[in-house]
Design a protein around this motif. Structure first.
Motif, PDB file in Angstrom:
ATOM      1  N   UNK A   1       0.722  -1.236   0.047  1.00 36.20           N
ATOM      2  CA  UNK A   1       0.070   0.141  -0.010  1.00 36.20           C
ATOM      3  C   UNK A   1       0.743   1.223  -0.088  1.00 36.20           C
TER       4      UNK A   1
ATOM      5  N   UNK B   1       2.566   2.682  -3.007  1.00 33.36           N
ATOM      6  CA  UNK B   1       1.679   3.525  -4.400  1.00 33.36           C
ATOM      7  C   UNK B   1       0.968   4.922  -3.564  1.00 33.36           C
ATOM      8  N   UNK B   2       0.645   4.520  -2.092  1.00 32.69           N
ATOM      9  CA  UNK B   2      -0.062   5.898  -1.757  1.00 32.69           C
ATOM     10  C   UNK B   2       0.883   7.019  -1.097  1.00 32.69           C
TER      11      UNK B   2
ATOM     12  N   UNK C   1      -7.787  -3.225   9.410  1.00 32.52           N
ATOM     13  CA  UNK C   1      -9.082  -2.004   9.496  1.00 32.52           C
ATOM     14  C   UNK C   1      -8.615  -1.148  10.328  1.00 32.52           C
TER      15      UNK C   1
ATOM     16  N   UNK D   1      -6.170   1.008   8.065  1.00 33.08           N
ATOM     17  CA  UNK D   1      -6.968   1.645   7.208  1.00 33.08           C
ATOM     18  C   UNK D   1      -7.498   3.057   7.915  1.00 33.08           C
TER      19      UNK D   1
ATOM     20  N   UNK E   1     -10.017  12.305   0.543  1.00 35.19           N
ATOM     21  CA  UNK E   1     -10.868  12.709  -0.631  1.00 35.19           C
ATOM     22  C   UNK E   1     -11.502  11.698  -1.301  1.00 35.19           C
ATOM     23  N   UNK E   2     -10.945  10.505  -1.447  1.00 34.13           N
ATOM     24  CA  UNK E   2     -11.317   9.305  -2.090  1.00 34.13           C
ATOM     25  C   UNK E   2     -12.500   8.741  -1.601  1.00 34.13           C
ATOM     26  N   UNK E   3     -12.928   9.016  -0.485  1.00 33.68           N
ATOM     27  CA  UNK E   3     -14.016   8.100   0.303  1.00 33.68           C
ATOM     28  C   UNK E   3     -15.376   8.746  -0.184  1.00 33.68           C
TER      29      UNK E   3
END
Lengths: 300, 523, 314
Positions: free
Chosen positions: A9, A12-13, A283, A286, A298-300
């Protein structure tokens, strides 16, 4: 093993161009406002309580064999049933949580501490950085399984051995993350200002850099934790982790797989416990990331 | 005790069946043809039996090769490649005449020179080969069909030592470049099957050799007629027991070797499979370091013996009470000539707390941990007995520290008297007591009691069988006083077959005689 | 760009040497004896000692190191102690199995990951999206070896659709090969597909916010075309990178899966070789994996560099 997965993860992020958010509300407060986070923390608290209270909840040596009580299906007396040696599966699962959490905690603390120290040095001294990054590349190209198997040969299969080999394997990806953050943070205005007025490097690090990189470290730590728990179980399962003298969910499954058709509960419960722990940790990771990384929210 | 009765009846059942199959194997004919697919648990890097002492690794050679002698179903050595043999009057030479007109798979004729080359190599090998070397000073070939063994002193055990798979006769040409530690390429032997493929990480294929010249005597384990029912025998490597069982149930293999007895019900409940139980297969033991460390204290060893409850140790290891016997004899088959309970204290297998206390008081033991080695690969035979024994010993203040390590470390560590006090082990059933590795003075454990050394020398050089038995009983009794090792009991071996497999081995003496087993596809 | 590539390429060399030196020292430091393993249970210490000398294991460690280093430089990795054949011949057999397994698992993972991620992003915050997101979290938390056991129990033992274990090479026919490779590939691919689903979903959501998508839509292009030829292409790039990382992970670490399904792959071979103390084979295996991983990392970094030119100047 599944250890190198922890980097997926992140690579990339955390493109690394903007530092994680630091706002007035504490991380803790914001976590408690997040439903997923509450659920995952609740699961982890329950598992931790089980681990801490194991000697009270399920007294006695969980590994004690009792040949007369073999293959008892889940019942009132043995709520998770018994295995092929007559050991109570509930006891095994509860006591197994101790090992899993101990390994997870120890590996996270060790590998993250080393990663923070080395990452800070690496971020500030270019020459060290070049050498260190080659070492990290080399370490990441080294199959962790060979390290673990050889370590088990040298030091004997034990919790300590597993902690050491998993820590070594997991330092490399953590170091990359920390270093990346330090590289970004040290260009920040406040730090440049501090350097300009001649704040000593060590103080600069503890006062300015560490607080600024603590958020991504926290997120990385939660993934390292889950990678360590999974790694321990995997190593023990294939017989190069924790030996049969000690208890772990992984080595409980090693023998259990022979009996999956006649006593599925032996396979079911340790696996479920393992999965639940990993799930809760993921979880939590995350949620932490959602809270701490504005780009992602933003993506949520 | 209902359990005891069951055990005994099972045992008798096995024996009577053995007698039955020995008598009827000529009468009972199976169809030739088909492939016999066998799931095996481990494979050696090479099919050459001389380079390893792990008995399970001799399986391929057992099918493809033959020696001068082979044991029958009563463990008695009988001529195979030998036509006849005789001892000289002074007992110091053994002359063996070879059968005429025999050939190797490669087409070369079998001559005494091949025998000399093969056996000289075997003499230098570990294990039984070393025992042969102690007795046989020279192997000579006066003519093409005669082999003469010159013995250091009269000894009756030579045919027995020449009966195992390790004493297989291979062609001289194939032994070029081979040594006791350097394996041959393939197997050029005289047996009923030719080794056509050997992949140490996958399996082996053996194909029937049409030019095989079978003995005409009734088939009995490794001697007599060899039927070669299957066109091909496929040995498939499946290290996981559950994989072997599941592959058997789904019909991917016909025979699944070495299964935990816990699988018994699963195989019996399936209409297509059967669990075959071979009683009295091997003894489970713990061997002590008699040379140095805490366990070199004989009174501590005695205390340990009297503290153990053999039944729960065997139950923990074997699982099902029907699959073991609590039997103190080192050579467990009650029908064997060597079966003995000489020197075994009254009440074998039951703990005797007063005696434990008595011997502990007489010992110098102060609660030091007993370092007990187990190999990770042998979870069932090593670890489970050790952990159960440790639980029992704890009650008397005897502390065991189980040292678990991979097989490679285990073998190395137990050879070093400074590194260990005890190790888990198991003892196969041997043809002759002189083959018991534990009795070798350099074997880890290092039992060098002068009386035992003396008795062992006599055992190797006495010709009269009854005298030898008497000597062996003295050794047995000596060990039940000094306890250089402790035997808990004898376990059965269980394996699975598909229905229709013809003439599966039901006695330990038959070993892996797959040439006499018929594939189900044709029956 | 070319300079960057060249620089990265030269940096591979030390990358590979680190694991090689580690493995050499680790093996020699660990107790256990290949000679004892070969001779077996009943061998005497003298016989084991003789074999050790024959195998060159009684040389001082620096002599052994020099011999081995010289071997690497001349591309001679020595003979496997267990197989008694050159390491260079043993390893390709195992590599091929692991590579095939990786390819099949990767195809499954990418196909599932892209599809599910796409569906999820298109139905953002609807029940189907929530379902996919939940499944993905579950998938990421699934211990592979445990999942493999469940797969065997359901599909091989109970339903008997697949053999329990074992391996047929593609030369045995596509169906025979598929029957032995599918379950392990699913077991290995499920976590990766979950990771890819998440990655695809979030990058798709990013892309859908980009101005050029809005422009495309405004111009009246059909939604199918907007998604299919514009958004998908951009959004899939990070997934490709994840696939690269997944491939590295599978190539180097599918040990448990290979053991459970009895696949003769590189990971299982390595673990067995370590426990047999087959020094030359372990060293050769580590060299192989390091090479594969190093090259793979290079490829990933190059893709990165193409995507984000800033990295080159770091």
């Amino acid at each position: 093993m599944s250890t190198t997965q922890a980097t997926h993860n992140e690579r990339l992020t955390d493109g690394g161009e903007e530092p994680f958010a630091t706002t007035t509300k504490s991380v803790w407060q914001r976590l408690l406002a997040n439903r997923t986070a509450i659920v995952s923390i609740a699961i982890l608290v329950i598992i931790s309580l089980a681990a801490i209270l194991a000697p009270v909840m399920a007294p006695g040596n969980p590994l004690r064999v009792s040949p007369a009580n073999r293959f008892i299906p889940p019942s009132a007396e043995h709520i998770f049933g018994t295995d092929h040696l007559g050991r109570d599966m509930f006891k095994m699962v509860v006591h197994g949580a101790r090992t899993s959490l101990l390994v997870g905690l120890a590996v996270t603390v060790i590998s993250m501490s080393v990663a923070v120290v080395l990452g800070a040095i690496s971020g500030f001294y270019r020459q060290v950085d070049v050498v260190l990054m080659r070492l990290v590349d080399g370490l990441m190209a080294f199959p962790g399984i060979v390290l673990a198997t050889a370590a088990a040969g040298i030091m004997g299969p034990s919790t300590r051995t597993v902690i050491i080999s998993l820590s070594i394997v997991l330092i490399a990806p953590s170091l990359r993350v920390v270093r990346g953050q330090v590289l970004v943070v040290r260009e920040l205005q406040m730090i440049e200002a501090a350097r300009a007025v001649g704040v000593p490097t060590l103080r600069l690090f503890t006062r300015y850099i560490l607080p600024a990189v603590s958020s991504p470290i926290l997120v990385q730590a939660s993934f390292i934790f889950s990678a360590a728990v999974l790694g321990e179980a995997g190593l023990s399962f294939i017989g190069v982790g924790i030996g049969p003298k000690e208890l772990s969910w992984g080595n409980a499954l090693t023998e259990a797989r022979n009996y999956i058709s006649q006593a599925p509960w032996i396979v079911l419960f340790p696996g479920l416990a393992l999965m639940l722990t990993i799930l809760a940790l993921n979880l939590l990771g995350d949620s932490l990331r959602d809270i701490l990384d504005p780009r992602l929210t933003r993506r949520r | 005790m209902l359990r005891k009765i069951t055990t005994r009846s099972l045992l008798l059942f096995g024996v009577s069946l053995a007698a039955l199959s020995a008598q009827s194997s000529m009468a009972q004919e199976f169809q030739r043809g088909g492939t016999l697919r066998v799931g095996i648990s481990q494979m050696a890097p090479s099919p050459d039996p001389v380079v390893t002492t792990f008995g399970v690794n001799w399986m391929t050679a057992t099918v493809a090769c033959e020696g001068l002698f082979g044991t029958d179903e009563t463990w008695t050595p009988q001529p195979v490649l030998a036509e006849s043999y005789e001892y000289s009057d002074d007992g110091k030479t053994l002359t063996v005449t070879l059968r005429k007109g025999l050939e190797f798979h490669s087409g070369a004729a079998l001559t005494s020179a091949d025998v000399v080359t093969s056996l000289n190599r075997f003499r230098e090998a570990a294990g039984i080969g070393a025992a042969l070397k102690n007795i046989v000073t020279e192997i000579a070939a006066p003519d093409d069909h005669t082999v003469v063994f010159h013995l250091a002193s009269p000894s009756p055990i030579v045919p027995g030592l020449l009966s195992g798979a390790q004493a297989s006769i291979m062609s001289r040409a194939s032994l070029e470049g081979a040594s006791p530690t350097e394996a041959t390429r393939g197997l050029d032997c005289t047996g009923p099957y030719v080794l056509t493929e050997y992949k140490p990480d996958q399996g082996a294929i053996l194909t029937r050799w049409e030019d095989y010249q079978s003995l005409s005597t009734p088939s009995s384990a490794f001697t007599g007629a060899k039927h070669a029912y299957a066109d091909q025998i496929h040995l498939r490597l499946m290290p996981e027991a559950s994989v072997r069982r599941d592959s058997l149930i789904t019909g991917e293999i016909d025979i699944a070797l070495e299964l935990p007895t816990d699988f018994y019900d699963a195989l019996q409940n399936d209409p297509n499979t059967e669990a075959v139980v071979v009683p009295n297969n091997q003894s489970l033991t713990v061997v002590f370091n008699t040379k140095e460390g805490v366990a070199s204290d004989v009174n501590l060893r005695r205390a340990i013996y009297y503290a153990l409850d053999m039944e729960s140790i065997m139950l923990a290891s074997v699982g099902n009470p029907n699959f073991f016997t609590l039997d103190p004899s080192w050579i467990p088959d009650p029908n064997s000539f060597w079966y003995t309970t000489a020197g075994v204290p009254e009440g074998f297998g039951k703990p005797q707390p007063e005696k434990v206390k008595e011997y502990l008081a007489a010992s110098n033991y102060k609660g030091e941990p007993i370092r007990w080695l187990v190999a990770s690969e042998q979870y069932q035979k090593h670890y489970l007995p050790a952990v159960t024994a440790a639980q029992q010993l704890e009650e008397y203040g005897i502390n065991v520290e189980i040292v678990e390590s991979p097989m490679a470390n285990y073998i190395q560590a137990r050879a070093d008297p400074a590194q260990m006090d005890a190790f888990s082990s198991f003892l196969p059933t041997y043809v002759d007591p002189t083959s018991i590795a534990y009795l070798n003075a350099t074997y880890p454990g290092f039992w060098t009691d002068p009386e035992k050394m003396d008795l062992m020398n006599k055992l190797a050089t006495t010709i009269d069988v009854n005298e030898r038995k008497a000597i062996f009983e003295k050794v047995h009794a000596l060990a039940y006083d000094q306890f250089p090792w402790i035997k808990y009991g004898t376990e059965a071996n269980m394996y699975g077959i598909r229905k229709g497999v013809g003439n599966p081995a039901r006695v330990p003496s038959r070993g892996y005689d797959f040439y006499n087993v018929a594939p189900p596809s044709k029956n | 760009m070319l300079r960057y590539l060249l620089k990265r390429f030269l940096l591979i060399l030390p990358t590979i040497f680190v694991p090689l030196i580690i493995v050499f020292l680790l093996l020699r430091l660990s107790p256990g004896d290949p000679a004892g393993m070969m001779l077996g249970d009943q061998a005497t210490p003298e016989q084991i000692e003789a074999l050790r000398t024959q195998l060159g294991l009684n040389e001082p460690i620096w002599v052994q190191f020099a011999i081995w280093l010289k071997g690497i430089l001349t591309l001679d990795l020595g003979n496997s102690i267990f197989f008694r054949e050159p390491v260079m011949e043993v390893i390709p057999r195992y590599v091929s199995v692991t590579v095939l397994l990786t390819i099949v698992a990767l195809i499954l993972a990418v196909a599932i990951g892209i599809t599910m991620g796409l569906i999820s992003a298109m139905h953002r915050n609807k029940p189907i999206d929530r379902g996919v997101v939940a499944m993905a979290v579950l998938g990421i938390s699934l211990p592979e070896f445990w999942f493999a056991l469940l797969l065997i129990f359901v599909f091989a033992v109970t339903l008997r659709w697949f053999p329990v274990a074992g391996y047929n090479p593609p030369s045995a026919g596509l169906i025979a090969f598929g029957a032995t490779i599918l379950l392990p590939a699913i077991a290995l691919g499920v976590r990766q597909s979950a990771l890819m689903t998440r990655m695809m979903r979030s990058s798709m959501l990013d892309v859908l916010n980009e101005p050029y998508i809005t422009t495309a839509r405004a111009q009246g292009l059909p939604e199918r075309k907007v998604i299919g030829s514009y958004a998908m292409r951009t959004a899939a790039i990070p997934v490709v990178t994840v696939a690269g990382l997944a491939a590295g992970y599978m190539l180097g670490g599918a040990v448990a899966i290979e053991i459970i399904f009895a696949l003769p792959g590189l990971g299982r071979m390595l673990v067995e070789a370590v426990s047999r103390r087959d020094y030359p084979l372990v060293e050769g295996g580590v060299l192989t994996i390091s090479l594969i991983l190093a090259v793979l990392n290079l490829v990933i970094d190059v893709i990165y560099a193409i995507l984000d030119p800033r990295i080159r100047y770091q």
